[in-house]
Each structure stands twice: as structure tokens, then as C-alpha cells.
Design a protein around this motif. Structure first.
Motif, PDB file in Angstrom:
ATOM      1  N   ASP A   7      12.404  70.407 -36.139  1.00  0.00           N
ATOM      2  CA  ASP A   7      12.278  71.794 -35.698  1.00  0.00           C
ATOM      3  C   ASP A   7      12.892  72.769 -36.693  1.00  0.00           C
ATOM      4  O   ASP A   7      12.600  73.954 -36.651  1.00  0.00           O
ATOM      5  N   SER A  20      13.406  79.542 -40.740  1.00  0.00           N
ATOM      6  CA  SER A  20      11.949  79.492 -40.781  1.00  0.00           C
ATOM      7  C   SER A  20      11.478  78.961 -42.128  1.00  0.00           C
ATOM      8  O   SER A  20      12.234  78.925 -43.098  1.00  0.00           O
ATOM      9  N   THR A  78      12.883  87.352 -37.367  1.00  0.00           N
ATOM     10  CA  THR A  78      12.408  86.010 -37.026  1.00  0.00           C
ATOM     11  C   THR A  78      10.899  85.899 -37.216  1.00  0.00           C
ATOM     12  O   THR A  78      10.193  86.894 -37.306  1.00  0.00           O
ATOM     13  N   ASP A  79      10.422  84.647 -37.245  1.00  0.00           N
ATOM     14  CA  ASP A  79       8.985  84.400 -37.324  1.00  0.00           C
ATOM     15  C   ASP A  79       8.421  84.244 -35.905  1.00  0.00           C
ATOM     16  O   ASP A  79       9.116  84.504 -34.928  1.00  0.00           O
ATOM     17  N   LYS A  80       7.189  83.828 -35.822  1.00  0.00           N
ATOM     18  CA  LYS A  80       6.508  83.706 -34.523  1.00  0.00           C
ATOM     19  C   LYS A  80       7.224  82.727 -33.576  1.00  0.00           C
ATOM     20  O   LYS A  80       7.243  82.913 -32.384  1.00  0.00           O
ATOM     21  N   GLN A  81       7.824  81.682 -34.144  1.00  0.00           N
ATOM     22  CA  GLN A  81       8.524  80.682 -33.327  1.00  0.00           C
ATOM     23  C   GLN A  81       9.968  81.077 -33.013  1.00  0.00           C
ATOM     24  O   GLN A  81      10.692  80.306 -32.386  1.00  0.00           O
ATOM     25  N   ARG A  83      12.354  81.547 -35.242  1.00  0.00           N
ATOM     26  CA  ARG A  83      13.296  81.029 -36.261  1.00  0.00           C
ATOM     27  C   ARG A  83      13.640  82.142 -37.242  1.00  0.00           C
ATOM     28  O   ARG A  83      12.804  82.947 -37.604  1.00  0.00           O
TER      29      ARG A  83
END
Length: 87
Positions: A7, A20, A78-81, A83
């Protein structure tokens, strides 16, 4: 030292949040130079904001410039997830 997991292939920040695979420097520069097309936002996975910037020409350039500077200076983007962007 925390061992990277599937992850968090790029490790963790000092607060323990996973990094990320996206870079805040790349996102910031894309946003500054191509922000009128929302490219920096598409890069980090924020499709909705990217489309809004595309339709408004990056808020006539002002929104995209400020957004690009914030990408470069902030440590909490952060990114889409969810992170944290590497920097």
C-alpha cells in the motif's frame, strides 16, 4: 524505520502516512504551466477539479497558478487514494 508495504511502495512520511507514487513537484509544475487544462489535477487523480479547471481555463489562469504554488509548497497534498504526494 518503517518497511514499505504494497500500500506504500514509496515508504511513509514522518507522521506515518504512506507516500504516493505521484510527485508534488511534477504536479505543481504541470499545474503552473498547463493548469488552464487542469493537467496537474488530472495527474493526481482529481478528475472533478480537473474538469472544472478545464471548463474555466484554470479560473482564467489565477486558480491554476495559485493551485500550482500550493502543490509545490504544501506537505499535505494527496492523490486520489489519499496518499501524501512525494516531494
Amino acid at each position: 524505520m518503517t518497511v514499505p508495504t504494497p500500500d506504500a511502495l514509496f515508504g511513509f512520511d514522518p507522521q506515518g502516512r504512506p507516500y504516493s507514487d505521484k510527485s508534488k513537484i511534477v504536479a505543481g509544475l504541470l499545474q503552473i504551466f498547463l493548469g488552464g487544462l487542469g493537467i496537474g489535477r488530472f495527474y493526481v487523480g482529481s478528475v472533478g477539479v480537473g474538469v472544472a479547471q478545464l471548463l474555466t481555463c484554470g479560473g482564467l489562469g489565477i486558480w491554476s497558478l495559485i493551485d500550482g504554488i500550493l502543490f509545490l509548497t504544501s506537505n499535505d497534498r494527496t492523490d486520489k487514494q489519499g496518499r501524501v504526494l512525494r516531494g
